[in-house]
Design an enzyme around this catalytic site. Structure first.
Site, mmCIF file in Angstrom:
data_model
loop_
_atom_site.group_PDB
_atom_site.id
_atom_site.type_symbol
_atom_site.label_atom_id
_atom_site.label_comp_id
_atom_site.label_asym_id
_atom_site.label_seq_id
_atom_site.Cartn_x
_atom_site.Cartn_y
_atom_site.Cartn_z
ATOM 1 C CE LYS A 109 26.568 -1.423 -5.022
ATOM 2 N NZ LYS A 109 26.198 -0.300 -4.127
ATOM 3 C CB SER A 116 21.178 2.870 -6.474
ATOM 4 O OG SER A 116 21.440 4.250 -6.336
ATOM 5 C CG ASP A 117 27.870 2.818 -5.326
ATOM 6 O OD1 ASP A 117 27.814 1.915 -4.475
ATOM 7 O OD2 ASP A 117 28.774 3.659 -5.363
ATOM 8 C CD GLN A 118 24.852 9.344 -1.755
ATOM 9 O OE1 GLN A 118 25.019 9.038 -0.590
ATOM 10 N NE2 GLN A 118 23.836 10.090 -2.166
#
Length: 193
Positions: free
Chosen positions: A53, A69-71
């Site tokens: 991203k 960011s990623d979760q």
């Protein structure tokens, strides 16, 4: 000269968190395919997507410092994403009741022009209460967390789902680990203070 700061995310939760740093920033959609690769762990998926991203947006805005960011919610090695609808959220929470999960929250900071790239992961260990079907239904009707990994919106009523949270970065469970983000921004030359 301060470089522009861009959040590579469409998440309103990440946008709200980044606002806490009191530094102007813009938001750009990263347009990244979030499909897990075959055999990809939750940790690897979160790391790959956060970096992808940030890099996707940095390619379009090379002079900017870009945060991605990623979760990914991890239930005994199985990645759980955003449910998208009520039925999937119900199924997720039924599987998660009484369980310990790890929310892998990855963050990346990239500046294409300077060549700066940094990334890290803030794991959050969460123990869910042994929830009744009625409690799950009441929560989902009240909160509608269909855009939250694992259907757990801890910054809202979702906190009532939990027995405990263990993390060294308290904003990580909401979706952007600000302690790690600040550290990487400093390293990229963004002075927050």
């Amino acid at each position: 000269m301060q470089r522009p700061l861009i959040l590579a995310s469409t998440s309103r939760y990440r946008r709200e968190l980044l606002t806490r740093l009191q530094r102007p920033f813009s938001v750009e959609s990263p347009e990244v395919d979030e499909t897990p690769l075959p055999g990809e762990t939750s940790l690897a998926l979160a790391q790959r997507l956060a970096l992808a991203k940030a890099q996707a947006v940095a390619a379009r805005f090379p002079s900017a410092v870009v945060i991605g960011s990623d979760q990914v919610a991890d239930l005994h090695g199985e990645p759980l994403g955003k449910p998208g609808d009520h039925a999937r959220a119900t199924a997720q929470l039924q599987r998660m009741r009484g369980q310990t999960m790890v929310f892998q929250t990855a963050v990346a900071v990239v500046c294409a022009e300077s060549g700066f790239v940094a990334h890290d992961v803030a794991p959050v260990r969460v123990v869910f209460r042994d929830l009744s079907d009625a409690a799950i239904e009441n929560y989902l009707r009240a909160e509608q967390p269909y855009d939250c990994a694992g259907s757990a919106k801890s910054e809202g009523l979702g906190i009532a789902l939990l027995e405990s949270i263990d993390s060294d970065d308290p904003t990580a469970l909401v979706g952007l680990p600000l302690i790690r983000t600040c550290r990487m921004l400093r390293a990229a030359g963004v002075d927050l203070l």
